[in-house]
Design an enzyme around this catalytic site. Structure first.
Site, PDB file in Angstrom:
ATOM      1  N   TYR A  90       0.843  -1.203   0.000  1.00 53.36           N
ATOM      2  CA  TYR A  90       0.000   0.000   0.000  1.00 53.36           C
ATOM      3  C   TYR A  90       0.875   1.249   0.000  1.00 53.36           C
ATOM      4  O   TYR A  90       0.595   2.218  -0.691  1.00 53.36           O
ATOM      5  CB  TYR A  90      -0.930   0.019   1.220  1.00 53.36           C
ATOM      6  CG  TYR A  90      -1.978   1.106   1.108  1.00 53.36           C
ATOM      7  CD1 TYR A  90      -3.236   0.818   0.572  1.00 53.36           C
ATOM      8  CD2 TYR A  90      -1.718   2.418   1.512  1.00 53.36           C
ATOM      9  CE1 TYR A  90      -4.191   1.804   0.437  1.00 53.36           C
ATOM     10  CE2 TYR A  90      -2.673   3.412   1.369  1.00 53.36           C
ATOM     11  CZ  TYR A  90      -3.908   3.108   0.838  1.00 53.36           C
ATOM     12  OH  TYR A  90      -4.855   4.080   0.706  1.00 53.36           O
TER      13      TYR A  90
ATOM     14  N   ASP B  68       1.287  20.093 -20.455  1.00 52.41           N
ATOM     15  CA  ASP B  68       0.576  18.847 -20.745  1.00 52.41           C
ATOM     16  C   ASP B  68       1.527  18.013 -21.606  1.00 52.41           C
ATOM     17  O   ASP B  68       1.648  18.222 -22.813  1.00 52.41           O
ATOM     18  CB  ASP B  68      -0.743  19.132 -21.464  1.00 52.41           C
ATOM     19  CG  ASP B  68      -1.542  17.857 -21.733  1.00 52.41           C
ATOM     20  OD1 ASP B  68      -0.937  16.763 -21.749  1.00 52.41           O
ATOM     21  OD2 ASP B  68      -2.760  17.955 -21.948  1.00 52.41           O
TER      22      ASP B  68
ATOM     23  N   LYS C 255      -0.277   7.424 -23.321  1.00 57.19           N
ATOM     24  CA  LYS C 255       0.116   7.799 -24.677  1.00 57.19           C
ATOM     25  C   LYS C 255       1.612   7.496 -24.857  1.00 57.19           C
ATOM     26  O   LYS C 255       1.996   6.348 -24.990  1.00 57.19           O
ATOM     27  CB  LYS C 255      -0.168   9.275 -24.943  1.00 57.19           C
ATOM     28  CG  LYS C 255      -1.615   9.800 -25.014  1.00 57.19           C
ATOM     29  CD  LYS C 255      -2.675   9.173 -24.255  1.00 57.19           C
ATOM     30  CE  LYS C 255      -4.039   9.822 -24.353  1.00 57.19           C
ATOM     31  NZ  LYS C 255      -4.254  11.070 -23.697  1.00 57.19           N
TER      32      LYS C 255
HETATM   33  C1  LIG Z   1      -5.382  11.854 -23.254  1.00 54.59           C
HETATM   34  C2  LIG Z   1      -5.050  13.228 -22.930  1.00 54.59           C
HETATM   35  C3  LIG Z   1      -5.337  13.779 -21.678  1.00 54.59           C
HETATM   36  C4  LIG Z   1      -6.113  13.040 -20.616  1.00 54.59           C
HETATM   37  O1  LIG Z   1      -5.493  11.877 -20.212  1.00 54.59           O
HETATM   38  P1  LIG Z   1      -6.284  10.555 -19.803  1.00 54.59           P
HETATM   39  O2  LIG Z   1      -5.191   9.610 -19.454  1.00 54.59           O
HETATM   40  O3  LIG Z   1      -7.110  10.125 -20.962  1.00 54.59           O
HETATM   41  O4  LIG Z   1      -7.143  10.900 -18.617  1.00 54.59           O
HETATM   42  C5  LIG Z   1      -4.918  15.076 -21.441  1.00 54.59           C
HETATM   43  N1  LIG Z   1      -4.296  15.804 -22.376  1.00 54.59           N
HETATM   44  C6  LIG Z   1      -4.028  15.316 -23.600  1.00 54.59           C
HETATM   45  C7  LIG Z   1      -3.328  16.157 -24.602  1.00 54.59           C
HETATM   46  C8  LIG Z   1      -4.394  14.021 -23.932  1.00 54.59           C
HETATM   47  O5  LIG Z   1      -4.159  13.549 -25.144  1.00 54.59           O
END
Ligand SMILES: *Cc1c(COP(=O)(O)O)cnc(C)c1O
Length: 462
Positions: A77, A220, A263
């Protein structure tokens, strides 16, 4: 010259050790399946899909090393060994000081938004992303688009369509007051613009503006390695640098990040928040307990964190990223040669069809991109997704549809999953839909959920 190099070298830098069998369906079966799914490809069952280009999120094939890492899951945990591997990987490859795991990207966005945004705040960004903007709005903020105009023009071949218009940004800061802007939300390889990169030069200018007004940059970084590859290929001064070095330089120009590891990082689930400021880190570490789990697992199993740690290292490898983007470009070139209207230049994670030009006889109010995605599925079982008026949702104040300039169908390529032959089948199917485009009619929306409607909306044929 550079294009040639990309083309010759995209052949997969891996071989296949295990296969997943695909089901072939008949046209009649597909017609029934999409009707039952309300003409929304998100509502199809994956067993009815032949080639799945819905998203590159969580759909990558993991390597044998990542799978063996899964067997080393330390499912404690608190203080799992895998957390420390994961933390080391983030520090080593991205350079951020502090990291907190989350179950996926939107978990990180929720915490960053709650922490930094006060009601009435404005968050400038290089185009919106669906979940990012929603979390900003739920925290009482409002997104302001400061991407360059070229990004909204699918025909414009500018190589860095992810760039911010610095003048637009400075005007916004002056008019709003820096005190109302908690951070700049800067994405690499901008998803909604078609996977288009931001240049290092633009990032440096952004850093300068951010410092001048004392505003943070939150990155991001979902597709940072793909962005780095484009900088290596297209920006002067970077052709001799490795993708890994460029990734680190990008991150060094920002103050923190949200990541969907589903991704770039080659895993099926996971994400994180990364920060350089200790006080913010402390606050985020506390908030994560409320929404995700203890700060050493954040909604993930130990084995998932191990797979992320290994996936991050693989994701910044030059051979990997050249093949990944090379495969996307291969599909894009097939479609361009067939005269299909696509967003140019071809982006990092997929090929985006320009539905406004593909189906010029359809008004945006009958959802051309949604319609086109359904038609492609019926033709061949290839699943794509809408990125147009349905994804753009409604204006929060007026309740009217947002009418985005870009009305696109996204053919997103999962990493390390499909072969060149699959790319050829996809291109042939789209050519065949294009040949019959004049008889295609639009859709009407018969069910509309309140949040992120594109996931669950239902349609009927007109
Ligand atoms: C997929 C994505 C997100 C969100 O991520 P999740 O893992 O789907 O919650 C945020 N920003 C971008 C640019 C993305 O492609």
């Amino acid at each position: 010259m550079k294009r040639d190099r990309v083309k010759h070298s995209w052949a997969e830098p891996y071989k296949i050790k295990m296969v997943e069998l695909l089901k072939m369906t008949t046209q009649e079966e597909r017609e029934n399946a999409i009707k039952e799914a309300g003409y929304n490809t998100f509502l199809l069952r994956s067993k009815d899909v032949y080639i799945d280009l819905l998203t590159d999120s969580g759909t990558s094939a993991m390597s044998d090393k990542q799978w063996s890492g899964m067997m080393l899951g330390d499912e404690a945990y608190a203080g799992s060994e895998n957390f420390y591997h994961f933390e080391e990987a983030v520090k080593e490859y991205y350079g951020y000081k502090y990291v907190i795991p989350t179950h996926q990207g939107r978990g990180a966005e929720n915490i960053i938004s709650r922490m930094l945004i006060k009601p009435g705040d404005i968050i400038p960004g290089n185009m919106y992303f669906t979940t990012t903007r929603l979390h900003q709005e739920l925290a009482g903020g409002k997104f302001a688009d400061v991407i360059i105009d070229e990004a909204h023009d699918p025909e414009n071949e500018f190589p860095f369509k992810g760039n911010v218009n610095i003048q637009k940004l400075e005007n916004l800061i002056k008019n709003t007051g820096a005190g109302r802007i908690p951070y700049l939300a800067i994405a690499t390889a901008v998803n909604m613009a078609g996977g288009q990169p931001i240049s290092m030069e633009n990032l440096k200018e952004l850093r300068y503006v951010a410092d001048k007004y004392n505003i943070r940059i939150i990155h991001d970084m979902t597709r940072v390695a793909e962005n780095a590859f484009f900088i290596q290929q297209k920006e002067s001064g970077y052709s001799d640098k490795s993708v890994s070095e460029i990734v680190k330089e990008i991150c060094s120009l920002t103050d923190g990040a949200t990541m969907s590891a589903k991704k770039d990082a080659l895993v099926n689930i996971g994400g994180f928040i990364a920060l350089n400021d200790y006080d913010l880190y402390e606050e985020a570490r506390n908030l994560v307990v409320v929404y995700e789990g203890l700060h050493t697992y954040g909604g993930l199993a130990g084995r998932d964190m191990e797979a992320i740690a290994l996936g991050i290292a693989e994701s910044v490898n030059d051979d990997h990223i050249r093949a990944r983007i090379g495969q996307v470009e291969f599909l894009g070139d097939l479609l361009i040669h067939a005269g299909i209207p696509v967003v140019k230049p071809i982006g990092g994670h997929g090929v985006f069809l320009n539905a406004k030009k593909f189906l010029p006889h359809l008004e945006q109010t009958v959802f051309p991109a949604q319609t086109l995605a359904a038609e492609i599925y019926i033709d061949s079982g290839v699943r794509s997704m809408e990125r147009g008026i349905v994804s753009a949702g409604r204006n929060k104040e007026t309740g009217e549809h947002n009418f985005p300039n870009l009305e696109l169908v996204r053919l997103t390529i999962p990493r390390r999953v499909y072969t060149q032959a699959h790319m050829e089948v996809i291109a042939e199917s789209i050519e065949s839909v294009y040949a019959g485009r004049e008889s295609i009619k639009g859709l009407k929306m018969v069910y509309e959920p309140k949040y992120l409607r594109f996931f669950q909306a239902r349609f009927e044929k007109l």
